[in-house]
Design a protein around this motif. Structure first.
Motif, PDB file in Angstrom:
ATOM      1  N   ARG A  79      79.126 -10.353  44.213  1.00  6.20           N
ATOM      2  CA  ARG A  79      77.765 -10.392  44.766  1.00  6.20           C
ATOM      3  C   ARG A  79      76.817  -9.539  43.938  1.00  6.20           C
ATOM      4  NH1 ARG A  79      76.716  -8.813  50.474  1.00  6.20           N
ATOM      5  NH2 ARG A  79      74.752  -9.847  50.018  1.00  6.20           N
ATOM      6  N   GLU A  80      77.310  -8.371  43.532  1.00  3.22           N
ATOM      7  CA  GLU A  80      76.462  -7.489  42.715  1.00  3.22           C
ATOM      8  C   GLU A  80      76.179  -8.123  41.358  1.00  3.22           C
ATOM      9  OE1 GLU A  80      76.176  -2.879  41.143  1.00  3.22           O
ATOM     10  OE2 GLU A  80      77.995  -3.581  42.137  1.00  3.22           O
ATOM     11  N   LEU A  82      76.207 -11.343  40.624  1.00  2.00           N
ATOM     12  CA  LEU A  82      75.385 -12.542  40.791  1.00  2.00           C
ATOM     13  C   LEU A  82      73.947 -12.220  41.176  1.00  2.00           C
ATOM     14  CD1 LEU A  82      78.060 -14.736  42.541  1.00  2.00           C
ATOM     15  CD2 LEU A  82      76.903 -15.323  40.401  1.00  2.00           C
ATOM     16  N   ALA A  83      73.703 -10.961  41.558  1.00  2.00           N
ATOM     17  CA  ALA A  83      72.323 -10.547  41.820  1.00  2.00           C
ATOM     18  C   ALA A  83      71.547 -10.302  40.534  1.00  2.00           C
ATOM     19  CB  ALA A  83      72.310  -9.276  42.673  1.00  2.00           C
ATOM     20  N   ASP A  84      72.234 -10.372  39.395  1.00  2.00           N
ATOM     21  CA  ASP A  84      71.576 -10.242  38.100  1.00  2.00           C
ATOM     22  C   ASP A  84      70.545 -11.365  37.941  1.00  2.00           C
ATOM     23  OD1 ASP A  84      71.050 -10.436  35.225  1.00  2.00           O
ATOM     24  OD2 ASP A  84      72.742  -9.055  35.012  1.00  2.00           O
ATOM     25  N   PRO A  85      69.339 -11.047  37.480  1.00  2.00           N
ATOM     26  CA  PRO A  85      68.305 -12.079  37.332  1.00  2.00           C
ATOM     27  C   PRO A  85      68.718 -13.263  36.467  1.00  2.00           C
ATOM     28  CG  PRO A  85      67.352  -9.893  37.084  1.00  2.00           C
ATOM     29  CD  PRO A  85      68.833  -9.706  37.141  1.00  2.00           C
ATOM     30  N   VAL A  86      69.731 -13.076  35.600  1.00  5.14           N
ATOM     31  CA  VAL A  86      70.129 -14.168  34.720  1.00  5.14           C
ATOM     32  C   VAL A  86      70.614 -15.375  35.512  1.00  5.14           C
ATOM     33  CG1 VAL A  86      72.541 -13.465  34.458  1.00  5.14           C
ATOM     34  CG2 VAL A  86      71.419 -14.722  32.618  1.00  5.14           C
ATOM     35  N   PHE A  87      71.090 -15.151  36.746  1.00  2.84           N
ATOM     36  CA  PHE A  87      71.593 -16.256  37.552  1.00  2.84           C
ATOM     37  C   PHE A  87      70.496 -16.945  38.356  1.00  2.84           C
ATOM     38  CE2 PHE A  87      75.384 -13.559  36.988  1.00  2.84           C
ATOM     39  CZ  PHE A  87      76.220 -14.490  36.401  1.00  2.84           C
ATOM     40  N   SER A  88      69.346 -16.278  38.487  1.00  2.00           N
ATOM     41  CA  SER A  88      68.191 -16.863  39.172  1.00  2.00           C
ATOM     42  C   SER A  88      68.604 -17.431  40.522  1.00  2.00           C
ATOM     43  CB  SER A  88      67.552 -17.924  38.274  1.00  2.00           C
ATOM     44  OG  SER A  88      66.384 -18.432  38.848  1.00  2.00           O
ATOM     45  N   ASP A  89      68.414 -18.741  40.729  1.00  2.00           N
ATOM     46  CA  ASP A  89      68.741 -19.382  42.002  1.00  2.00           C
ATOM     47  C   ASP A  89      70.136 -20.013  41.996  1.00  2.00           C
ATOM     48  OD1 ASP A  89      66.204 -18.744  42.989  1.00  2.00           O
ATOM     49  OD2 ASP A  89      65.335 -20.577  42.139  1.00  2.00           O
ATOM     50  N   ALA A  91      73.077 -18.485  42.298  1.00  3.23           N
ATOM     51  CA  ALA A  91      74.118 -17.721  42.983  1.00  3.23           C
ATOM     52  C   ALA A  91      74.709 -18.537  44.126  1.00  3.23           C
ATOM     53  CB  ALA A  91      73.543 -16.411  43.519  1.00  3.23           C
ATOM     54  N   PRO A  92      76.028 -18.679  44.184  1.00 10.05           N
ATOM     55  CA  PRO A  92      76.663 -19.446  45.257  1.00 10.05           C
ATOM     56  C   PRO A  92      76.606 -18.689  46.582  1.00 10.05           C
ATOM     57  CG  PRO A  92      78.320 -18.434  43.862  1.00 10.05           C
ATOM     58  CD  PRO A  92      77.000 -18.170  43.211  1.00 10.05           C
ATOM     59  N   PRO A  93      76.783 -19.385  47.693  1.00 13.03           N
ATOM     60  CA  PRO A  93      76.767 -18.711  49.004  1.00 13.03           C
ATOM     61  C   PRO A  93      77.969 -17.793  49.176  1.00 13.03           C
ATOM     62  CG  PRO A  93      77.388 -21.012  49.242  1.00 13.03           C
ATOM     63  CD  PRO A  93      76.933 -20.845  47.824  1.00 13.03           C
TER      64      PRO A  93
END
Length: 467
Positions: A79-80, A82-89, A91-93
Motif C-alpha cells: 500500500r505504501e 502503491l501510494a507513489d505518484p508513479v502509479f497514479s490511478d 493502484a489496485p483495491p
C-alpha cells in the motif's frame, strides 16, 4: 468486532510439504476431504477451527504459525509503495493486495523490490552529479535497507541464534549470570579485558587478543557490548551459516547483518528466552521490574519483548519502534497487525513523539488505526549520554504496544478506560496512505484519494479529501 477469517493457504501448503505428505494423505490425517484441503491451500476457503485443532492434535503444530502476520506486513508495504505518484490511478483495491499477499507472497516481495529499485534510482538521478562520479553506483538495495528487511520478515526472531544465546546464558548447571559467563569465556580463550577512555564503546585487537571497553559504559550497555564481542568470538560458525542462508546481495549488507546477528545474540543472552518470557508474564510486562531483574536497560527489555516469537512458546504480540527527534524511525518491528512506514516518519498523533516532552516518564495511549483495530501504546524517551562534557547526547523515544484485547496482561493498562470508544486517539501509519479525511495533523494529501480544492473555503486543510 467481527472475527476475521483466517486464509493461510501458503503456510498450510508449506506445512504439508515440510511433513512430506501428499494432499490425499494430509487430508486424511486432518479428517477432511481432498477437495476441501485443496480449496484451503488455494485460499478459496478459510482454514476452519476443526482443521486448526487437527493440526495441533495430529502433528503437535503451533497453530499461531498460521497467523496473518507476514501477509499483513506485505499488504502494508505494498500500500505504501502503491501510494507513489508513479502509479497514479493504477493502484489496485485493498482486497486485491490481500489476495496477492496471501496467494503469491514471492510475487509481492518481487514487486516491493522493484519499487525500491525504482525509488532508489529516482533519488540518484535527482543528484546526478554525485551518481555519475561513482563507479559503484547501482540499483541494488542499500545494505542497511536489505538487512532491515531481512529481520523484518523473519519476525525479528532468529531461532538458532536465540537458542545458542540461551544455552550460553544458562551455563553448566545453571551457571553464573551472562556477564560472568562472558568474562569466563574471554579468560578461556586467553583474551584480556581492559577499560579505557576510548572513542566509541568497544575495540578488539586480534594481534594482542585484547578487548577494550569504554570506561564510561554503564552496566546494561557494558554487559551488552561484552556479549556482542563474545558472539563474534564464540559463535562465528553459526553466524556465518545464518548469513549464508540469508543470501545478502553485497558484502556490506552481510557485514551489517553480522553486527545485527551479534547484537541479537547479546540481547538474547542478556535476556534468555524462557526465563525472560516467564518473568514477563509474571510481572505483566512491567519494563522497569524486568530491567532491574535482568540488569538490562528499558530499551533492551522493550526490544526483547517484541522478539518472543519462538514456535510453541510465543510471548505477547508486541510492536516496537524507536524514533529520533526528527521523527525518523531507526528501529521498527511488529508482530501485530500494526505496521510502520518503510520510508519517512511515523504518524505525528502517536504518543511516541510526545515522549521527548516528558523525559523519564512513561506515556500511555489508547489508539485506533484506520482499520478499526485498537492498541495500548507505551512510550518513553531514551537518552544515551556521551560520557563527558561537550560529548554529544543521543536522544530517542521508544514505543511499545499491543492490541487492546491483551490489555489484561499489561500492567500499564490497569486503569485505562479500554471500553470507552471516545478514549481512543485516531492514529495511522503515514499520511501518504492514511485514509482519514479530517485529520488535523495531516502533512501531505493521501495519494489514494481524490482531492477537492475550493479557494473560497478553508477548513483545517487547504483541500478536502473526497470519499
Amino acid at each position: 468486532m467481527a472475527t476475521r477469517k483466517l486464509y493461510a493457504g501458503v503456510k498450510l501448503r508449506e506445512t504439508r510439504t515440510r511433513l512430506g505428505l501428499t494432499q490425499k494423505d494430509f487430508a486424511a490425517r486432518l479428517g477432511i476431504s481432498l477437495p476441501y484441503l485443496n480449496q484451503m491451500e488455494n485460499n478459496n476457503r478459510p482454514v476452519s477451527s476443526s482443521v486448526l485443532l487437527a493440526l495441533a492434535s495430529e502433528f503437535g503444530f503451533d497453530v499461531t504459525e498460521l497467523s496473518e502476520g507476514d501477509a499483513e506486513r506485505l499488504v502494508s508495504d505494498m500500500r505504501e509503495a502503491l501510494a507513489d505518484p508513479v502509479f497514479s490511478d493504477l493502484a489496485p483495491p485493498l482486497a486485491d493486495l490481500r489476495l496477492a499477499a496471501s496467494n503469491a507472497p514471492a510475487l509481492a516481495r518481487a514487486f516491493l523490490e522493484l519499487h525500491r529499485a525504482y525509488r532508489q534510482s529516482h533519488e540518484r538521478l535527482a543528484s546526478l552529479d554525485e551518481a555519475l562520479g561513482r563507479e559503484d553506483a547501482s540499483l541494488g538495495p542499500s545494505p542497511w535497507e536489505e538487512v532491515r528487511d531481512f529481520f523484518h520478515y523473519c519476525d525479528n526472531y532468529i531461532d538458532a541464534m536465540d537458542r545458542a544465546a540461551e544455552r550460553f546464558a544458562r551455563g553448566p548447571e545453571g551457571g553464573p549470570d551472562p556477564e560472568q559467563r562472558a568474562l569466563a569465556a574471554l579468560e578461556s580463550q586467553g583474551i584480556s579485558l581492559t577499560f579505557k577512555d576510548i572513542p566509541g564503546l568497544r575495540a578488539y585487537d586480534e594481534d594482542s587478543r585484547t578487548l577494550t571497553l569504554s570506561s564510561h559504559l554503564r552496566g546494561p550497555t557494558r554487559r551488552f557490548q561484552l556479549l556482542h564481542q563474545i558472539a563474534l568470538l564464540t559463535q562465528s560458525q553459526l553466524l556465518e551459516a545464518t548469513l549464508d542462508l540469508a543470501r545478502f546481495q553485497s558484502p556490506a549488507a552481510r557485514a551489517i547483518a553480522r553486527i545485527g546477528m551479534a547484537n541479537y545474540f547479546a540481547g538474547a543472552a542478556l535476556l534468555p528466552y524462557n526465563r525472560f518470557l516467564e518473568a514477563a508474564q509474571e510481572t505483566r510486562h512491567d519494563l522497569e521490574l524486568l530491567a532491574d531483574r535482568f540488569g538490562a536497560s528499558i530499551e533492551q527489555v522493550a526490544h526483547r519483548l517484541s522478539t518472543l516469537q519462538r514456535p510453541g512458546a510465543k510471548g505477547l504480540p508486541f510492536f516496537f519502534v524507536r524514533v529520533d527527534q526528527a521523527g525518523t524511525i531507526t528501529k521498527r518491528h511488529s508482530t501485530t497487525r500494526l505496521q510502520f512506514a518503510r520510508f519517512g516518519g511515523a504518524c505525528p498523533l502517536w504518543n511516541v513523539h510526545r515522549a521527548f516532552e516528558t523525559p523519564g516518564r512513561f506515556l500511555r495511549q489508547l489508539a485506533e488505526t484506520p482499520d478499526g483495530l485498537r492498541y495500548v501504546s507505551l512510550a518513553r524517551d531514551v537518552s544515551k549520554p556521551g560520557g563527558a562534557w561537550r560529548a554529544p547526547v543521543r536522544r530517542y523515544a521508544i514505543g511499545l504496544g499491543c492490541e487492546v484485547r491483551h490489555a489484561d496482561q499489561l500492567v500499564y493498562a490497569d486503569d485505562l478506560d479500554t471500553g470507552n470508544s471516545a478514549a481512543y486517539e485516531p492514529i495511522g501509519i503515514s499520511c501518504r496512505i492514511c485514509e482519514r479525511r479530517d485529520c488535523h495533523q495531516r502533512a501531505v494529501p493521501p495519494l489514494e484519494r481524490r482531492l477537492t480544492v475550493d479557494a473560497n473555503r478553508r477548513g483545517l486543510l487547504p483541500y478536502e479529501v473526497a470519499d
